[in-house]
Design a protein around this motif. Sequence first.
Motif, PDB file in Angstrom:
ATOM      1  N   GLN A   1     -10.516  18.580  62.241  1.00  0.00           N
ATOM      2  CA  GLN A   1     -10.796  17.638  61.153  1.00  0.00           C
ATOM      3  C   GLN A   1     -11.286  18.310  59.883  1.00  0.00           C
ATOM      4  OE1 GLN A   1     -12.977  14.183  62.301  1.00  0.00           O
ATOM      5  NE2 GLN A   1     -13.599  13.634  60.238  1.00  0.00           N
ATOM      6  N   HIS A   2     -12.012  19.412  60.010  1.00  0.00           N
ATOM      7  CA  HIS A   2     -12.596  20.056  58.831  1.00  0.00           C
ATOM      8  C   HIS A   2     -11.888  21.382  58.555  1.00  0.00           C
ATOM      9  CE1 HIS A   2     -15.924  17.192  58.461  1.00  0.00           C
ATOM     10  NE2 HIS A   2     -15.884  17.147  59.783  1.00  0.00           N
ATOM     11  N   ILE A   3     -11.562  21.563  57.278  1.00  0.00           N
ATOM     12  CA  ILE A   3     -10.905  22.805  56.827  1.00  0.00           C
ATOM     13  C   ILE A   3     -11.762  23.410  55.720  1.00  0.00           C
ATOM     14  CG2 ILE A   3      -8.949  23.733  55.536  1.00  0.00           C
ATOM     15  CD1 ILE A   3      -7.896  23.219  58.146  1.00  0.00           C
ATOM     16  N   GLN A   4     -11.985  24.698  55.794  1.00  0.00           N
ATOM     17  CA  GLN A   4     -12.666  25.417  54.719  1.00  0.00           C
ATOM     18  C   GLN A   4     -11.689  26.403  54.098  1.00  0.00           C
ATOM     19  OE1 GLN A   4     -15.685  28.759  55.260  1.00  0.00           O
ATOM     20  NE2 GLN A   4     -17.042  27.062  54.683  1.00  0.00           N
TER      21      GLN A   4
ATOM     22  N   THR B   1      -6.674  36.459  47.569  1.00  0.00           N
ATOM     23  CA  THR B   1      -6.364  36.044  48.930  1.00  0.00           C
ATOM     24  C   THR B   1      -6.792  34.600  49.142  1.00  0.00           C
ATOM     25  OG1 THR B   1      -8.489  36.771  49.837  1.00  0.00           O
ATOM     26  CG2 THR B   1      -6.702  38.389  49.786  1.00  0.00           C
ATOM     27  N   VAL B   2      -6.103  33.938  50.054  1.00  0.00           N
ATOM     28  CA  VAL B   2      -6.468  32.586  50.478  1.00  0.00           C
ATOM     29  C   VAL B   2      -6.584  32.593  51.996  1.00  0.00           C
ATOM     30  CG1 VAL B   2      -5.855  30.151  50.495  1.00  0.00           C
ATOM     31  CG2 VAL B   2      -5.225  31.576  48.536  1.00  0.00           C
ATOM     32  N   THR B   3      -7.756  32.221  52.499  1.00  0.00           N
ATOM     33  CA  THR B   3      -7.957  32.110  53.944  1.00  0.00           C
ATOM     34  C   THR B   3      -8.478  30.711  54.264  1.00  0.00           C
ATOM     35  OG1 THR B   3     -10.195  33.017  53.792  1.00  0.00           O
ATOM     36  CG2 THR B   3      -8.416  34.565  54.259  1.00  0.00           C
ATOM     37  N   LEU B   4      -8.182  30.252  55.468  1.00  0.00           N
ATOM     38  CA  LEU B   4      -8.631  28.941  55.927  1.00  0.00           C
ATOM     39  C   LEU B   4      -9.365  29.079  57.252  1.00  0.00           C
ATOM     40  CD1 LEU B   4      -5.470  26.707  55.244  1.00  0.00           C
ATOM     41  CD2 LEU B   4      -7.442  27.058  53.753  1.00  0.00           C
ATOM     42  N   ARG B   5     -10.376  28.240  57.419  1.00  0.00           N
ATOM     43  CA  ARG B   5     -11.044  28.077  58.705  1.00  0.00           C
ATOM     44  C   ARG B   5     -10.990  26.604  59.063  1.00  0.00           C
ATOM     45  NH1 ARG B   5     -16.683  31.610  58.553  1.00  0.00           N
ATOM     46  NH2 ARG B   5     -15.741  33.683  58.374  1.00  0.00           N
ATOM     47  N   THR B   6     -10.929  26.290  60.336  1.00  0.00           N
ATOM     48  CA  THR B   6     -10.880  24.896  60.756  1.00  0.00           C
ATOM     49  C   THR B   6     -11.779  24.694  61.968  1.00  0.00           C
ATOM     50  OG1 THR B   6      -9.437  23.064  61.423  1.00  0.00           O
ATOM     51  CG2 THR B   6      -8.832  25.262  62.203  1.00  0.00           C
ATOM     52  N   ALA B   7     -12.437  23.536  62.002  1.00  0.00           N
ATOM     53  CA  ALA B   7     -13.353  23.234  63.105  1.00  0.00           C
ATOM     54  C   ALA B   7     -13.538  21.726  63.199  1.00  0.00           C
ATOM     55  CB  ALA B   7     -14.695  23.930  62.897  1.00  0.00           C
ATOM     56  N   ALA B   8     -14.075  21.288  64.331  1.00  0.00           N
ATOM     57  CA  ALA B   8     -14.307  19.860  64.544  1.00  0.00           C
ATOM     58  C   ALA B   8     -15.461  19.345  63.702  1.00  0.00           C
ATOM     59  CB  ALA B   8     -14.566  19.584  66.024  1.00  0.00           C
TER      60      ALA B   8
ATOM     61  N   ASN C   1     -14.750  22.850  51.164  1.00  0.00           N
ATOM     62  CA  ASN C   1     -14.572  22.204  52.464  1.00  0.00           C
ATOM     63  C   ASN C   1     -13.822  20.887  52.290  1.00  0.00           C
ATOM     64  OD1 ASN C   1     -16.008  24.283  53.611  1.00  0.00           O
ATOM     65  ND2 ASN C   1     -17.874  23.112  53.925  1.00  0.00           N
ATOM     66  N   PHE C   2     -12.891  20.619  53.199  1.00  0.00           N
ATOM     67  CA  PHE C   2     -12.113  19.387  53.172  1.00  0.00           C
ATOM     68  C   PHE C   2     -12.292  18.648  54.494  1.00  0.00           C
ATOM     69  CE2 PHE C   2      -9.862  22.463  50.541  1.00  0.00           C
ATOM     70  CZ  PHE C   2      -9.698  21.764  49.347  1.00  0.00           C
ATOM     71  N   ASP C   3     -12.550  17.354  54.408  1.00  0.00           N
ATOM     72  CA  ASP C   3     -12.573  16.494  55.586  1.00  0.00           C
ATOM     73  C   ASP C   3     -11.215  15.801  55.664  1.00  0.00           C
ATOM     74  OD1 ASP C   3     -12.907  14.567  57.546  1.00  0.00           O
ATOM     75  OD2 ASP C   3     -14.902  13.964  56.871  1.00  0.00           O
ATOM     76  N   LEU C   4     -10.425  16.119  56.682  1.00  0.00           N
ATOM     77  CA  LEU C   4      -9.068  15.617  56.782  1.00  0.00           C
ATOM     78  C   LEU C   4      -8.994  14.203  57.337  1.00  0.00           C
ATOM     79  CD1 LEU C   4      -7.152  18.795  57.957  1.00  0.00           C
ATOM     80  CD2 LEU C   4      -8.027  18.177  55.713  1.00  0.00           C
ATOM     81  N   GLY C   5     -10.113  13.672  57.810  1.00  0.00           N
ATOM     82  CA  GLY C   5     -10.148  12.271  58.188  1.00  0.00           C
ATOM     83  C   GLY C   5      -9.650  11.944  59.586  1.00  0.00           C
TER      84      GLY C   5
END
Length: 904
Positions: free
Chosen positions: A875-878, A830-837, A804-808
């Motif tokens: 803001q958050h990426i997994q 494979t590489v997948t991303l999820r994003t949420a507040a 998980n990354f906090d993009l700030g």
Amino acid sequence: MAGVLLAGCGAPVVGGSGDAGMDVVACGDGQAVCNNRCANVQTDPNNCGACGTTCAAGQACTAGRCEIVCPSGQTLCNGACVSIQADRANCGACGMACPAGQVCSMGACATTCGAGLTDCMGSCRDTQTDRGNCGACGTSCPSGQVCVMGACATSCPMGQTECGGVCVNTQTDRGNCGMCGTACAAGQICNAGVCELSCATGQTACGMPAACTDTQSDRANCGMCGNACGDGLVCSMGMCVPSCAAGQTNCMGSCVSTVTNPNHCGACGTVCGPYANAIPSCNLSMCIMTCNRGFNDCNSDRMDGCEIETNADVNNCGRCGNVCRFPNAVPACMTGACRIASCNPGFENADGIAENGCETRVITVGSMGTQPFGDGTINGLGVDPMTGAISPSGMVTTTTNDFLWIVNVAESSVSKWDAATNTEIGRYRVGLAGGECAGQCCYNNGCNMASRVVVDGNGDAYVANRAFGFQGTVSKIAGDRANCVDRNGNGMIDTSQPVMGMRPTVLAYGAGATGISTDECVLWTVNVGAVNATLRSIAIDRGDAARPNGYVWVGGYQDRSVYRLDPQDGRILNTGAPGTLGTNPYGALTTRDGRVWFTSLGGGLLQPINAVGLMAGAALAAPIVQPVVNVPGISMYGIAADANGRLWFNSGAIYGYDPATNRATVLSMPGGLNGLTSGVTVDASGNVVFGIVRGTTTEAARFPASAFVGGAVGGAPGTIPATAVTILPGGVAGNTSTITAIGVDRRGDIWIASNGGNSRLVKIATDAARTSGAFLGPNMTYSYSDFTGSVRRTSVPQGTYTRNFDLGCANPRVAGLTVNGMFPADTLSTVTLRTAATVADLATATSVAVATLPPAAMSYDLEAIFRMAGVTPRQHIQATIVMRQSDMGAVPIMQGFGFRWSCP
């Protein structure tokens, strides 16, 4: 004494007198006759100090001695060329060493490096131009390259010349004027490639050596250089006259204007200057100074001259007070212009525009990155201790999670045990509320009867609720709390967990007769098949790029039906109508070739389904559903598969079948061994593992799968000798139950459960450093399935990495993703991303597919990928990376990945 050269019609003769027929030529002072020629032994590198003395490469002849010639900007100190501007041992001058803890910055010892310079092991270096530290300390440019703006290049920019590895303008550079190594003397400037005096306005350079003088008043150079006035005359307005003209003053024989003369400014003998880095002059009887090009007087104090080199000072770049500043960057001043020297850690100048600084944030994860893979969640991947790269390697021990999923049939629940601590850490209700038959086991009609459980490539668990005479269901449980879903929106995950050391309490079902568990780590429960289909088999296939952790396969025992489920939400993607299978499916598993195998109960009937390349919606039929295989002489109950695709069964005896050769085998049990029961599994070392009960003692035994001895094709099984079996030490007394579940954890320890008696969970440690034992908690375990995931990990070597990354910032602009590694053909990564507040919302966010490898790794435009998926970055990426070996054993290796974004 001058040398003498005699030359005549014959061969040259040295010495003697001027005989007839010979010419006598005298060599000048400081020269000698060497090989019939005049040579300056003071400067000639081939005759240095004496004829025939040749200087070595890199040396020059100076005052008759061979000496090292240092490149421009370096000084010879104790036989070595050093930069006295940066060398701690020779700071400002040879032998001037800086004290401990200080660096050499611009020829002076200091506690920190000056603006635009970087401390490289005690030496202050300009990483924009230093070939040995180009862009960063220790980054050396290869031979033949120079350092230009922090990057190694094959040549200098237009208008510049490479001198000693540094790009300079030989038209203006005082140290390399006209050509490399030609340095201008003190007081000279380099103008159009020629060294010349920098005289004040109204002055002229005269004489050899040249000196600045006023030809309007200088008696020795009156009116022009070399025109000296006679005795009794003065020089007035460029003319030799008896007395000074009006407006001039006789200052020691020179008629000068004390209004403008810098040597007699305001009065005879009042000299203007000298001023550092400036040309003095006199105006209205007042001394003024004109700064040399590239310098300025920023403190308005003539005492220190033009003290600031505005060509290089980041606080006064190009002009006084112009401070170089760039967001997220270290600034530099080069030729009077502000530039980015380097980006701060975690940032880069992706758009190449200096004004907005290093606008892109970057995180690099992996072997060459700023952060190791270990900062994320690793499941089923090995980490190379030398390189830090990750790869799937079957039942690896490097993992964040090592769980056992123990079915409690008598209460419609599944327990999650931590294999490392031997403790139960969660208990989850599964199936439907109307089918909970507390205390009953194991074939009751109208009950959920949870039984077979399997684990996918992400560590999530699935349980098939058999439901005799009832609606069968499949439930999914998150293996990692980060993947649980806050369904009631209370800002927390409501789930079963230990409290104050007590055993975890199972959460209730939801409202209504068919309500599912309120536990938010039970991700879904779905109805599968008709009432009384009896779901007695479940497996996870090897998946594809869309679902790399595998699809769920469920078999209905009573009506010979089969279903393929989407692991994300439990939707039925493919179905086989009742009677699709040629046998009643009792067990199921996946082999590395992509086939899902269904077994019969008791008899030797096997039926494979080719799960590779299936699309959603198609009905399951031939040739996807392949013919039944009848293996004479063997019986099936528990089921496992080894790394070579051989199938193993336990039904009172241990049997094996090799689909590749269509041959079977049976284990000859050691003498005196009895109490063999129904579980079977495999371990990471290639052993077939099974349990036995002797008296009241539960034990484990194993033999190498390579001991397989096949019988005739389609005939009676071959026999594995009893000598191949090893009975493991560490048996646990006090158990009388029939073994119905056996599994191997990631460390290789063996776990055994049963469906009766005291229902203890038995651990047989395979390392003397760990202790065997029995643990209370299970409530009648009836499973015969892969409850640790060891069988699937062996058959389908695969693993996942999640970070998980906090993009700030709330609305980041995602830029790109780069992946580095080796991805052989037939492997899958494979590489997948999820994003949420919020972090909690990541579990339900849309998965955005970014990369499928092979083909070779590359850079991916995340902005375009998210836009095509209709997803707005938050803001958050997994990031989730799934890696799987090929059928033939080829292994993908991920060395690292870089993630780039910017905030408004």
